[in-house]
Write an enzyme that holds these catalytic residues in place. Sequence first.
Site: not given
Ligand code: OAD
Length: 244
Positions: A92-93, A124, A213-214, A116, A95, A188-189
């Site tokens: 989903q990243n 464009c 996950n953390l 994503h 980067d 991912t959350s």
């Molecule tokens: P989130 O910020 O929602 O969740 C990040 C998750 O990573 C959380 O559950 C944290 O506990 C966990 N975490 C943090 N540090 C960690 C580490 N060092 N090791 C392991 N886990 C860790 O991010 P995403 O789930 O990626 O979409 O968010 C999903 C989507 O929401 C993104 O792609 C973006 C956002 O809105 C769009 O922009 C369409």
Amino acid sequence: MNRKPSSIVILTGAGISAESGIDTFRSAGGLWEQHRVEDVATPEGFARDPDLVLGFYDMRRAALTGVEPNAAHKALARLDAEFAGDLLIVTQNVDDLHERAGAQIGLEKGRVLHMHGELKSALCTSCEMRSPWDAPMSANEEAGRPPCPVCQAPTLRPDVVWFGEMPYQMDRIYGALRSADLFVSIGTSGAVYPAAGFVRDARELGVRTLELNLERSEGSHWFHESRQGKAGELVPEWVGEVLE
Ligand code: OAD
């Protein structure tokens, strides 16, 4: 872990890049506390204030030059290189740390798929072509907004999927899930669909599911197994188990 998998689908989120120094979205002080989703991550926000949106992604793209892949990205690149079975890394990243760690990226055949979109790609809105992009996209005073490398129109937008838009390559992802025997979710959350639904899709298909996950994610109870800790530690450990 149970028996050795032969076909793996991995989903990664912002948590896998956290130890590289990239902000997650939903942590305290994360990106969605600093910016309103409606302003910077929707087509409506872009129509209202393109400069604000282009500036937000310019800032995130520029920040990539100061960060490096961490042990989790490197471990998945090792899996990509050494795993003999089928593998798809769905991220989903936006980067580029999976590919900079060495995992193979590509629209059809690469094992890393950016569902994503990507910060280093431009879309464009005139000709709908996607082009590699590593420069600012917002207007500068003399030249205005930069031209599309394909049609020359000054109508580029970040090639990222905004809320209300369809993520990339869903057919390929569901196809891989159908033939997988292991689904692994990393960092991912579980707050954003359709990615948050993959664990349930996998379970309905009889696929074993593992969360790294953390903390326990929103959908943690759906997983057969959930391990808590830093991706930089858990992922190399798990990859070691698969490859040993
Ligand atoms: P989130 O910020 O929602 O969740 C990040 C998750 O990573 C959380 O559950 C944290 O506990 C966990 N975490 C943090 N540090 C960690 C580490 N060092 N090791 C392991 N886990 C860790 O991010 P995403 O789930 O990626 O979409 O968010 C999903 C989507 O929401 C993104 O792609 C973006 C956002 O809105 C769009 O922009 C369409």
